[in-house]
Design a protein around this motif. Structure first.
Motif, PDB file in Angstrom:
ATOM      1  N   PHE A   1      72.064  72.021 101.874  1.00  0.00           N
ATOM      2  CA  PHE A   1      73.239  72.762 101.401  1.00  0.00           C
ATOM      3  C   PHE A   1      72.940  74.262 101.365  1.00  0.00           C
ATOM      4  O   PHE A   1      73.771  75.076 101.764  1.00  0.00           O
ATOM      5  CB  PHE A   1      73.674  72.321 100.005  1.00  0.00           C
ATOM      6  CG  PHE A   1      74.172  70.906  99.904  1.00  0.00           C
ATOM      7  CD1 PHE A   1      74.598  70.198 101.018  1.00  0.00           C
ATOM      8  CD2 PHE A   1      74.223  70.279  98.677  1.00  0.00           C
ATOM      9  CE1 PHE A   1      75.055  68.902 100.915  1.00  0.00           C
ATOM     10  CE2 PHE A   1      74.688  68.983  98.554  1.00  0.00           C
ATOM     11  CZ  PHE A   1      75.102  68.289  99.671  1.00  0.00           C
ATOM     12  N   ALA A   2      71.769  74.605 100.877  1.00  0.00           N
ATOM     13  CA  ALA A   2      71.390  76.023 100.784  1.00  0.00           C
ATOM     14  C   ALA A   2      71.306  76.646 102.178  1.00  0.00           C
ATOM     15  O   ALA A   2      71.779  77.773 102.389  1.00  0.00           O
ATOM     16  CB  ALA A   2      70.063  76.168 100.043  1.00  0.00           C
ATOM     17  N   GLU A   3      70.735  75.918 103.126  1.00  0.00           N
ATOM     18  CA  GLU A   3      70.655  76.420 104.505  1.00  0.00           C
ATOM     19  C   GLU A   3      72.055  76.621 105.087  1.00  0.00           C
ATOM     20  O   GLU A   3      72.330  77.649 105.709  1.00  0.00           O
ATOM     21  CB  GLU A   3      69.894  75.423 105.389  1.00  0.00           C
ATOM     22  CG  GLU A   3      68.421  75.321 105.128  1.00  0.00           C
ATOM     23  CD  GLU A   3      67.784  74.171 105.914  1.00  0.00           C
ATOM     24  OE1 GLU A   3      68.437  73.622 106.844  1.00  0.00           O
ATOM     25  OE2 GLU A   3      66.649  73.816 105.597  1.00  0.00           O
TER      26      GLU A   3
ATOM     27  N   SER B   1      74.845  76.997 103.448  1.00  0.00           N
ATOM     28  CA  SER B   1      75.528  78.077 102.721  1.00  0.00           C
ATOM     29  C   SER B   1      75.101  79.434 103.237  1.00  0.00           C
ATOM     30  O   SER B   1      75.935  80.315 103.458  1.00  0.00           O
ATOM     31  CB  SER B   1      75.240  77.974 101.220  1.00  0.00           C
ATOM     32  OG  SER B   1      75.819  76.819 100.676  1.00  0.00           O
ATOM     33  N   GLU B   2      73.822  79.588 103.443  1.00  0.00           N
ATOM     34  CA  GLU B   2      73.324  80.872 103.932  1.00  0.00           C
ATOM     35  C   GLU B   2      73.834  81.150 105.346  1.00  0.00           C
ATOM     36  O   GLU B   2      74.239  82.269 105.661  1.00  0.00           O
ATOM     37  CB  GLU B   2      71.791  80.884 103.920  1.00  0.00           C
ATOM     38  CG  GLU B   2      71.208  82.235 104.263  1.00  0.00           C
ATOM     39  CD  GLU B   2      69.690  82.253 104.145  1.00  0.00           C
ATOM     40  OE1 GLU B   2      69.060  82.986 104.932  1.00  0.00           O
ATOM     41  OE2 GLU B   2      69.150  81.543 103.275  1.00  0.00           O
ATOM     42  N   ALA B   3      73.831  80.139 106.171  1.00  0.00           N
ATOM     43  CA  ALA B   3      74.235  80.320 107.562  1.00  0.00           C
ATOM     44  C   ALA B   3      75.739  80.551 107.722  1.00  0.00           C
ATOM     45  O   ALA B   3      76.166  81.243 108.651  1.00  0.00           O
ATOM     46  CB  ALA B   3      73.814  79.103 108.385  1.00  0.00           C
ATOM     47  N   HIS B   4      76.542  79.998 106.830  1.00  0.00           N
ATOM     48  CA  HIS B   4      77.999  80.028 107.006  1.00  0.00           C
ATOM     49  C   HIS B   4      78.745  80.780 105.909  1.00  0.00           C
ATOM     50  O   HIS B   4      79.979  80.755 105.892  1.00  0.00           O
ATOM     51  CB  HIS B   4      78.538  78.602 107.097  1.00  0.00           C
ATOM     52  CG  HIS B   4      78.034  77.846 108.278  1.00  0.00           C
ATOM     53  ND1 HIS B   4      78.500  78.064 109.555  1.00  0.00           N
ATOM     54  CD2 HIS B   4      77.082  76.886 108.379  1.00  0.00           C
ATOM     55  CE1 HIS B   4      77.871  77.265 110.397  1.00  0.00           C
ATOM     56  NE2 HIS B   4      77.005  76.536 109.712  1.00  0.00           N
ATOM     57  N   ASP B   5      78.027  81.431 105.020  1.00  0.00           N
ATOM     58  CA  ASP B   5      78.664  82.082 103.881  1.00  0.00           C
ATOM     59  C   ASP B   5      79.727  83.087 104.316  1.00  0.00           C
ATOM     60  O   ASP B   5      80.877  83.017 103.863  1.00  0.00           O
ATOM     61  CB  ASP B   5      77.614  82.777 103.007  1.00  0.00           C
ATOM     62  CG  ASP B   5      78.227  83.444 101.801  1.00  0.00           C
ATOM     63  OD1 ASP B   5      78.722  82.714 100.916  1.00  0.00           O
ATOM     64  OD2 ASP B   5      78.229  84.692 101.757  1.00  0.00           O
ATOM     65  N   GLN B   6      79.355  84.002 105.160  1.00  0.00           N
ATOM     66  CA  GLN B   6      80.298  85.059 105.560  1.00  0.00           C
ATOM     67  C   GLN B   6      81.501  84.482 106.285  1.00  0.00           C
ATOM     68  O   GLN B   6      82.644  84.857 106.023  1.00  0.00           O
ATOM     69  CB  GLN B   6      79.590  86.108 106.441  1.00  0.00           C
ATOM     70  CG  GLN B   6      80.458  87.292 106.790  1.00  0.00           C
ATOM     71  CD  GLN B   6      80.933  88.063 105.565  1.00  0.00           C
ATOM     72  OE1 GLN B   6      80.227  88.196 104.579  1.00  0.00           O
ATOM     73  NE2 GLN B   6      82.154  88.560 105.626  1.00  0.00           N
TER      74      GLN B   6
ATOM     75  N   ILE C   1      79.658  74.881  99.824  1.00  0.00           N
ATOM     76  CA  ILE C   1      79.779  73.578 100.503  1.00  0.00           C
ATOM     77  C   ILE C   1      80.897  72.749  99.876  1.00  0.00           C
ATOM     78  O   ILE C   1      81.751  72.205 100.576  1.00  0.00           O
ATOM     79  CB  ILE C   1      78.437  72.797 100.460  1.00  0.00           C
ATOM     80  CG1 ILE C   1      77.318  73.613 101.133  1.00  0.00           C
ATOM     81  CG2 ILE C   1      78.577  71.421 101.089  1.00  0.00           C
ATOM     82  CD1 ILE C   1      77.574  73.946 102.582  1.00  0.00           C
ATOM     83  N   GLU C   2      80.902  72.659  98.559  1.00  0.00           N
ATOM     84  CA  GLU C   2      81.952  71.886  97.874  1.00  0.00           C
ATOM     85  C   GLU C   2      83.325  72.464  98.183  1.00  0.00           C
ATOM     86  O   GLU C   2      84.275  71.726  98.477  1.00  0.00           O
ATOM     87  CB  GLU C   2      81.702  71.894  96.367  1.00  0.00           C
ATOM     88  CG  GLU C   2      82.738  71.100  95.595  1.00  0.00           C
ATOM     89  CD  GLU C   2      82.503  71.129  94.097  1.00  0.00           C
ATOM     90  OE1 GLU C   2      83.412  70.687  93.378  1.00  0.00           O
ATOM     91  OE2 GLU C   2      81.435  71.592  93.646  1.00  0.00           O
TER      92      GLU C   2
ATOM     93  N   GLN D   1      83.223  72.442 110.324  1.00  0.00           N
ATOM     94  CA  GLN D   1      81.794  72.410 110.652  1.00  0.00           C
ATOM     95  C   GLN D   1      80.961  72.031 109.425  1.00  0.00           C
ATOM     96  O   GLN D   1      80.040  71.210 109.528  1.00  0.00           O
ATOM     97  CB  GLN D   1      81.351  73.772 111.175  1.00  0.00           C
ATOM     98  CG  GLN D   1      81.912  74.128 112.523  1.00  0.00           C
ATOM     99  CD  GLN D   1      81.727  75.597 112.874  1.00  0.00           C
ATOM    100  OE1 GLN D   1      81.260  76.387 112.062  1.00  0.00           O
ATOM    101  NE2 GLN D   1      82.101  75.958 114.088  1.00  0.00           N
ATOM    102  N   LEU D   2      81.279  72.609 108.283  1.00  0.00           N
ATOM    103  CA  LEU D   2      80.530  72.286 107.069  1.00  0.00           C
ATOM    104  C   LEU D   2      80.801  70.852 106.623  1.00  0.00           C
ATOM    105  O   LEU D   2      79.898  70.157 106.156  1.00  0.00           O
ATOM    106  CB  LEU D   2      80.865  73.284 105.960  1.00  0.00           C
ATOM    107  CG  LEU D   2      80.308  74.683 106.193  1.00  0.00           C
ATOM    108  CD1 LEU D   2      80.902  75.682 105.215  1.00  0.00           C
ATOM    109  CD2 LEU D   2      78.791  74.683 106.120  1.00  0.00           C
TER     110      LEU D   2
END
Length: 149
Positions: free
Chosen positions: A122-124, A126-131, A65-66, A93-94
């Motif tokens: 943030f965790a949600e 990160s998980e949703a947009h990590d890739q 996120i950062e 988006q983030l």
């Protein structure tokens, strides 16, 4: 004879004005050169910072996120066409999803529960947009920033 003096005086005034105008133009050109150097230096710093952030995001040295927020802000200042590129939209988006989160002193002023709520979000994210964020960072390094200095 007085006509010649007037012509001579007029010629001296014209020459003096031409010399003054040339000095003013030299000053303008020097300032333009200096401004161009400053802009080039700023652009180089932004380019380098974007490379470091994208690499750090890929290496896991920077929270997703950062990193996404920082990259989005730098892209906006570096090259709006990169900021609007479909490959980098995840950063926007983030950013949009976290724009209401307090920062700095305001973050410290939040209650423990409020901070945990934001951290869970943030965790949600990160998980949703990590890739997608990693792909965007890789694209920036491999293609987006290539040849854009």
């Amino acid at each position: 004879m007085p006509d010649y003096l007037l012509i001579l005086l007029a010629a001296v005034v014209v020459i003096a004005l031409a010399v003054y105008a040339a000095q003013l133009w030299r000053t303008v050109w020097a300032r333009q050169r200096q401004q161009a150097e400053v802009l080039n230096s700023q652009r180089q710093r932004l380019h380098d910072d974007l490379r470091v952030l994208a690499s750090s995001l890929l290496d896991g040295q920077l929270p997703l996120i950062e990193g996404a927020i920082r990259i989005k802000v730098l892209l906006d200042n570096y090259d709006s066409s990169l900021s609007l590129a479909p490959q980098t939209q995840v950063f926007q988006q983030l950013y949009d999803a976290t724009v209401d989160v307090p920062t700095h002193e305001n973050w410290k002023a939040l209650s423990r529960d409020e901070r945990r709520h934001h951290e869970a979000r943030f965790a949600e994210l990160s998980e949703a947009h990590d890739q997608q964020a990693r792909e965007a960072a890789r694209w920036l390094l491999d293609e987006g920033l290539a040849g854009r200095l």
